[in-house]
Scaffold this motif. Structure first.
Motif, PDB file in Angstrom:
ATOM      1  N   LEU A 191      27.159  35.596  38.548  1.00 31.96           N
ATOM      2  CA  LEU A 191      28.138  35.698  37.451  1.00 31.96           C
ATOM      3  C   LEU A 191      29.154  36.782  37.760  1.00 31.96           C
ATOM      4  CD1 LEU A 191      26.072  35.598  34.104  1.00 31.96           C
ATOM      5  CD2 LEU A 191      27.499  33.800  35.049  1.00 31.96           C
ATOM      6  N   LEU A 192      28.639  37.907  38.240  1.00 30.12           N
ATOM      7  CA  LEU A 192      29.512  39.052  38.516  1.00 30.12           C
ATOM      8  C   LEU A 192      30.405  38.759  39.716  1.00 30.12           C
ATOM      9  CD1 LEU A 192      30.251  42.006  37.889  1.00 30.12           C
ATOM     10  CD2 LEU A 192      28.405  42.716  39.400  1.00 30.12           C
ATOM     11  N   ARG A 193      29.821  38.109  40.692  1.00 30.73           N
ATOM     12  CA  ARG A 193      30.600  37.813  41.899  1.00 30.73           C
ATOM     13  C   ARG A 193      31.790  36.925  41.525  1.00 30.73           C
ATOM     14  NH1 ARG A 193      26.334  35.919  44.734  1.00 30.73           N
ATOM     15  NH2 ARG A 193      25.436  37.961  45.044  1.00 30.73           N
ATOM     16  N   GLY A 194      31.526  35.929  40.712  1.00 32.63           N
ATOM     17  CA  GLY A 194      32.587  34.982  40.332  1.00 32.63           C
ATOM     18  C   GLY A 194      33.559  35.554  39.302  1.00 32.63           C
ATOM     19  N   GLY A 195      33.143  36.554  38.603  1.00 30.28           N
ATOM     20  CA  GLY A 195      34.028  37.180  37.608  1.00 30.28           C
ATOM     21  C   GLY A 195      33.778  36.686  36.197  1.00 30.28           C
ATOM     22  N   LEU A 196      33.910  37.601  35.258  1.00 28.35           N
ATOM     23  CA  LEU A 196      33.629  37.279  33.852  1.00 28.35           C
ATOM     24  C   LEU A 196      34.757  36.475  33.190  1.00 28.35           C
ATOM     25  CD1 LEU A 196      31.455  39.403  34.389  1.00 28.35           C
ATOM     26  CD2 LEU A 196      32.079  40.548  32.291  1.00 28.35           C
ATOM     27  N   LEU A 197      35.893  36.429  33.869  1.00 34.85           N
ATOM     28  CA  LEU A 197      37.042  35.724  33.272  1.00 34.85           C
ATOM     29  C   LEU A 197      36.735  34.266  32.963  1.00 34.85           C
ATOM     30  CD1 LEU A 197      40.319  36.814  35.105  1.00 34.85           C
ATOM     31  CD2 LEU A 197      39.833  36.862  32.652  1.00 34.85           C
ATOM     32  N   LEU A 232      30.140  42.237  29.684  1.00 34.75           N
ATOM     33  CA  LEU A 232      29.634  43.097  30.768  1.00 34.75           C
ATOM     34  C   LEU A 232      28.384  43.852  30.301  1.00 34.75           C
ATOM     35  CD1 LEU A 232      29.779  44.338  33.569  1.00 34.75           C
ATOM     36  CD2 LEU A 232      31.424  46.021  32.705  1.00 34.75           C
ATOM     37  N   ALA A 246      34.785  43.591  36.758  1.00 27.27           N
ATOM     38  CA  ALA A 246      33.851  42.508  36.412  1.00 27.27           C
ATOM     39  C   ALA A 246      34.607  41.240  36.051  1.00 27.27           C
ATOM     40  CB  ALA A 246      32.969  42.945  35.253  1.00 27.27           C
ATOM     41  N   GLY A 291      35.745  39.728  39.253  1.00 28.42           N
ATOM     42  CA  GLY A 291      34.588  39.404  40.089  1.00 28.42           C
ATOM     43  C   GLY A 291      34.546  40.285  41.328  1.00 28.42           C
ATOM     44  N   THR A 292      33.346  40.605  41.743  1.00 31.18           N
ATOM     45  CA  THR A 292      33.200  41.518  42.897  1.00 31.18           C
ATOM     46  C   THR A 292      33.616  40.862  44.200  1.00 31.18           C
ATOM     47  OG1 THR A 292      30.882  40.881  42.839  1.00 31.18           O
ATOM     48  CG2 THR A 292      31.416  43.048  41.946  1.00 31.18           C
ATOM     49  N   ASP A 293      33.765  39.527  44.192  1.00 32.72           N
ATOM     50  CA  ASP A 293      34.279  38.849  45.395  1.00 32.72           C
ATOM     51  C   ASP A 293      35.752  39.162  45.606  1.00 32.72           C
ATOM     52  OD1 ASP A 293      32.212  37.650  46.574  1.00 32.72           O
ATOM     53  OD2 ASP A 293      32.601  35.611  45.821  1.00 32.72           O
ATOM     54  N   LYS A 294      36.450  39.367  44.518  1.00 28.59           N
ATOM     55  CA  LYS A 294      37.909  39.567  44.613  1.00 28.59           C
ATOM     56  C   LYS A 294      38.297  41.037  44.540  1.00 28.59           C
ATOM     57  CE  LYS A 294      39.024  35.151  42.473  1.00 28.59           C
ATOM     58  NZ  LYS A 294      37.901  34.831  41.593  1.00 28.59           N
TER      59      LYS A 294
END
Lengths: 448, 547
Positions: free
Chosen positions: A159-165, A213, B12, B15-18
């Motif tokens: 979830l965090l990697r993809g972003g909360l947006l 978050l 957040a 995303g931590t990928d970006k």
């Protein structure tokens, strides 16, 4: 003798339908006979059977009994009789001459405490065996849960990697699916935490980002706790287990000699009831011990229309012995023994202002970082509007907001009874907001 | 202070990928705590930073200080709160789910009479009660018992503004259409001339719809002072309709009705001159011409004339274009009916030098016609008799209203003529007698709903025991699923009128012998018990307010 108000009787109803039906039976013309004395209230009402139903209420310990076949508890006859007693007190005859069916029930009640009598204390060897067996069971459960924990750990990081947006676009099914997998993995507590994402309002205001978050962080922290459970202090381990859904069996808890027990006069500050999307009714009673100065939460659950046994009455002071579930911030408790209750009680000691509350809140967070519903009292609070939102202002001018979805009618009721004067208030601190439970007006506690 | 938290939120969100989070933005304490954390797993590191930051923020987040002062508290009450038994009784009344508004109103009346106000714990309930559609009419009474605290509460919810004194002139100037109508009605009540002048001033600016609604307000306290304005509107409409025939028919009809309500108006006079031609006295020779008897003839031009014609009746007066039911009456009859129903019946008395009964007899016996000649007389004459009843009501003529009831009660079934509005001209005792003799109130009888409502209009009428029995018996006969709810509501609403001893009766016996099974099983629960409960409350109400 203890006479409850209509509002308090309403709180005893298992559901709104029972209350409505009870109100319909609260007229003297519907009852074949009715009478009372200091300890009990009884009446006979014609039902569908050939003989009238016999309904009785223990006035000291607030308990109901009825000969009707209803599975609801208390049934509509019990509620109707109690409401009628409150409304038409003058019509009731006071008599010490109890019918046999009333006397038998009351004498039986008098001969034993209101709840399960504890078993005789087991010997040391048995206790040790039981503890070992319990530990073994819990470890087995933790092993079973490990798969779910690993899966959720990956999920929450994804979830965090993809972003909360992307959260607002995720429909309820997204959260429900993961929550269901946690239930399958025998970690329903984790499932509930996942479902809490659904409760965030993604389409109004700009607070959802921070709330999302916080929720993800809360889950992550718990997962870290599970993974490192052996390294945690015993009481924190209990908290972690309880949060993921390995809760102690209430019967075991009540019989546990080592569990923390407090006998006190408990103020029942308020009751909250909600029905979740699985048709599970969750009832929370918030209590405060007048001598121990401890807060307690009594949780009760019921599926569909199954009854909830209400041993305490909101807005009263009840003599009871509570057994606390172990934890670093023990709040949840079970009722071991309940005695008489009273509507007369003095105002407890309270926090003077929000500053003092914040200090207390910080202490609790340091013990139990997942704390999200903390019961409290503060003196002299005044409802005020600020930036188009309702807040409670303390005597120093500091404010705390009410939740955006707080029932405005409840707020109006506070304003109506206080008339704009500051009032002492009990409430729940929920995240960054406060939810009023009751107020003291002219020395009397009124439920909100 | 919480910038570091916002930075975490922003990271957040993307995303931590970006986006990589910069640890250096964190407060020193958090940074130090993170120094021992394994940094290979960047998501874990981020969550740990977020967890620490979240608690750092929560623990240090002091409440905001509100610099502005809070509003003033409610003023101290001048009037006394209603005593505890009186308040407890109101709670009891509220606890019944339906049909208690008659008792609520009575409670309010009694509290106002005693100059008591509601206690704060019930204030919200009573304020919200005034917003309920069913109780809206109680707003002026709620205003009197809400006290200063009620007024103070209005600042929190504008819906409770009904407690405030309204500046009707301001509301007239600035309100929405519905509010302006209310304002005009209120002004008209106290100052009819001012209301008319206000309407006259704004008339040009009003829309066709508001013109129609506002001019109807003039019905109240209508007088000859209003005629010039009404005549002016009438004339204007004539000009408009000459150009466009279908313009403003409703407004025209309304103005004509108002003008005809004034017997001295120019239009009334003009119409009377025309209509009186159709009814006149004749002398019939009898017994070989030795005796002559006076009769009243009602002679109607079958094909109409310059008055009973579409040009006059519809295009000029907007009253009726054509017969609504040509099988029963033709256009000419329909027009005459409309005219008779708007003409002061006193004019017939003067014109014919006859009593109301003689005139009614004449209308009843006179010649009438319709396309179906067989039915014609009876239908046509019945039509005009009803027109006379309407005229009596229209011109508020008590003598004619009472004469009408007296004469026709034995000629026609009152319930067939739908003239329940005339019953208002009888005294309470006369009304009971009339109902007992001539009215069938049972659920299946014609017009029974309206005839029941007529009974409830008399707020102070205490029914005799016999009359109460008659009403309850009638209501409890012919119960079906269609009328059951209405029956229960009516009985509960009637509780203030009923004789108290009715609940000592075995009301179960009032149910029809052939009542369906479901009625039998519900009857006690929904009719007998509620009646007993409500009567108990009514008696208690009397007691607590007297005590």
């Amino acid at each position: 003798m203890n006479q409850l108000t209509e509002e308090q009787i309403a709180q005893l109803s298992p559901d709104t339908a029972s209350l409505a039906a009870g109100k319909g039976l609260a007229g003297t013309s519907k009852w074949v006979s009715f009478a009372y004395n200091e300890r009990v209230l009884w009446g006979e009402i014609k039902g569908s059977g050939s003989t009238p139903y016999r309904s009785q209420i223990d006035l000291t310990n607030t308990a109901f009994k009825c000969s009707c076949p209803s599975r609801k508890f208390p049934c509509k006859h019990g509620l109707g009789l109690y409401l009628m007693f409150t409304r038409n007190f003058a019509d009731f005859t006071k008599t010490e001459n109890e019918p046999v069916w009333v006397k038998e029930w009351m004498d039986k009640r008098a001969s034993k405490p209101a709840t399960t009598e504890p078993k005789p204390e087991a010997d040391v060897e048995t206790v040790a065996k039981q503890a070992k067996a319990k530990e073994k069971r819990q470890n087995k459960r933790l092993e079973e849960i490990a798969g779910g924990v690993a899966e959720l750990d990956l999920w929450v990081k994804d979830l965090l990697r993809g972003g909360l947006l992307a959260f607002p676009e995720k429909g309820p099914q997204f959260w429900k699916k993961t929550a269901a997998r946690m239930v399958d993995a025998k970690a329903p507590g984790l499932g509930n935490m996942v479902k809490e994402f659904q409760e965030i309002n993604y389409f109004s205001g700009n607070t959802w980002q921070g709330e999302a978050l916080q929720q993800a962080t809360k889950i992550f922290m718990l997962l870290e706790g599970v993974k490192n459970i052996d390294a945690l202090p015993t009481l924190v381990q209990e908290d972690v287990k309880s949060l993921i859904g390995i809760s102690r069996n209430q019967k075991e808890l009540l019989e546990d000699a080592a569990a923390e027990k407090i006998k006190d006069i408990w103020l029942v500050l308020g009751r909250q009831r909600e029905v979740n999307d699985e048709d599970l009714t969750i009832q929370r009673d918030w209590l405060y011990g007048t001598q121990s100065k401890r807060f307690a939460l009594i949780l009760n659950f019921a599926y569909r229309s199954a009854p909830i046994q209400n041993l305490v009455v909101p807005g009263t002071a009840t003599q009871a012995e509570l057994v606390f579930y172990p934890g670093n911030y023990p709040l949840r408790a079970a009722i071991k023994m309940v005695g008489s209750n009273s509507t007369q009680f003095s105002i407890p000691e309270m926090f003077a202002n929000w500053d003092a509350v914040q200090e207390y809140y910080t202490q609790i967070l340091s013990k139990f970082p997942w704390a999200d519903n903390i019961p409290l009292f503060v003196k002299d609070l005044l409802p005020v509007t600020h930036a188009s939102k309702w807040h409670l202002r303390d005597s120093d001018g500091y404010i705390m907001p009410l939740p955006a979805d707080f029932d405005i009618q409840k707020l109006y009721q506070i304003l109506a009874i206080s008339g704009g004067a500051s009032v002492h208030m009990s409430f729940l601190r929920q995240k960054d907001t406060v939810v009023p439970l009751g107020v003291w007006v002219d020395g009397k506690y009124k439920l909100i | 202070m919480a910038d570091f938290w916002n930075d975490l939120v922003n990271t957040a969100l993307l995303g931590t990928d970006k986006q990589t989070f910069d640890e250096n933005l964190l407060p020193e304490t958090i940074k130090n705590s993170l120094s021992q954390v394994d940094k290979k797993d960047k998501e874990a590191l981020f969550y740990k930073a977020a967890a620490l930051a979240s608690f750092f923020k929560k623990a240090g987040n002091m409440p905001e200080k509100l610099e502005v002062t809070a509003g003033l508290p409610a003023e101290t009450e001048v009037l006394s709160y209603a005593p505890t038994p009186v308040i407890s009784l109101l709670r009891k009344i509220f606890s019944y789910d339906s049909g208690n508004y008659a008792l609520v109103e009575k409670w309010l009346d009694e509290a106002i009479r005693k100059s008591w106000i509601i206690t704060p714990d019930l204030l919200l309930v009573i304020l919200n009660l005034g917003l309920d559609k069913k109780y809206k009419h109680l707003q002026p009474k709620i205003r009197q018992i809400a006290g200063k605290r009620g007024l103070w509460m209005t600042q929190f919810n504008s819906e409770w503004n009904y407690l405030k004194e309204t500046d009707y002139l301001l509301l007239w100037e600035e309100g929405k259409a519905a509010e302006r109508k209310i304002a005009l009605e209120e002004i008209r009540k106290n100052n009819p001339a001012q209301a008319r002048e206000l309407l006259e001033k704004s008339w040009e600016q009003e829309t066709a719809k508001t013109k129609l609604e506002l001019i109807a307000v003039l019905k109240n306290q209508l007088s000859s002072d209003d005629e010039p304005f009404l005549q002016q509107v009438f004339d204007e409409i004539q000009t408009v309709r000459q150009k466009k025939k279908d313009a403003t028919p409703d407004l025209l009809k309304q103005v004509v009705e108002l003008l005809l309500s004034l017997p001295e108006s120019k239009l009334s006079q003009e119409i009377w001159e025309k209509v009186k031609r159709y009814v006149y006295k004749t002398k019939d020779k009898k017994l070989l011409g030795l005796v002559s008897a006076e009769n009243i003839a009602v002679v109607i031009p079958e094909k109409g004339d310059d008055f009973l014609c579409k040009e006059t009746m519809w295009e000029r007066l907007g009253i009726l274009e054509e017969s609504h039911n040509k099988n029963v009456y033709v256009d000419v009859e329909g027009w005459l009916y409309e005219i008779i129903s708007r003409i002061s019946p006193q004019l017939w008395e003067q014109h014919l030098s006859a009593s109301p009964v003689q005139i009614m007899e004449a209308f009843n016996k006179g010649d009438g016609f319709t396309k179906k000649k067989d039915k014609a007389k009876e239908d046509t004459i019945a039509l005009y008799t009803v027109a006379l009843a309407q005229a009596a009501y229209y011109h508020n003529n008590t003598t004619w209203a009472r004469s009408w009831l007296e004469y026709y009660k034995d000629v026609y079934t009152i319930q067939q003529t739908h003239v329940s509005y005339l019953l208002g001209y009888l005294s309470d005792a006369e009304l009971e007698e009339f109902y007992l003799k001539h009215i069938d109130l049972s659920n299946t009888a014609t017009d029974s709903q309206r005839l029941r409502e007529e009974l409830l209009k008399r707020k102070e009428h205490q029914w005799s025991f016999a009359f109460t029995q008659y009403v309850v018996k009638a209501m409890c006969s012919d119960l079906t699923s269609y009328n059951y709810g209405n029956t229960v509501s009516f009985l509960i609403e009637s509780i203030l009128h009923m004789h108290p001893d009715i609940v000592k009766e075995n009301i179960s016996d009032y149910m029809s012998a052939n009542a369906p099974g479901w009625v039998r099983s519900q009857y006690d629960k929904t009719i007998v018990f509620p009646l007993q409960e409500m009567m108990g409350l009514r008696m208690e109400l009397k007691k607590v307010f007297e005590g």
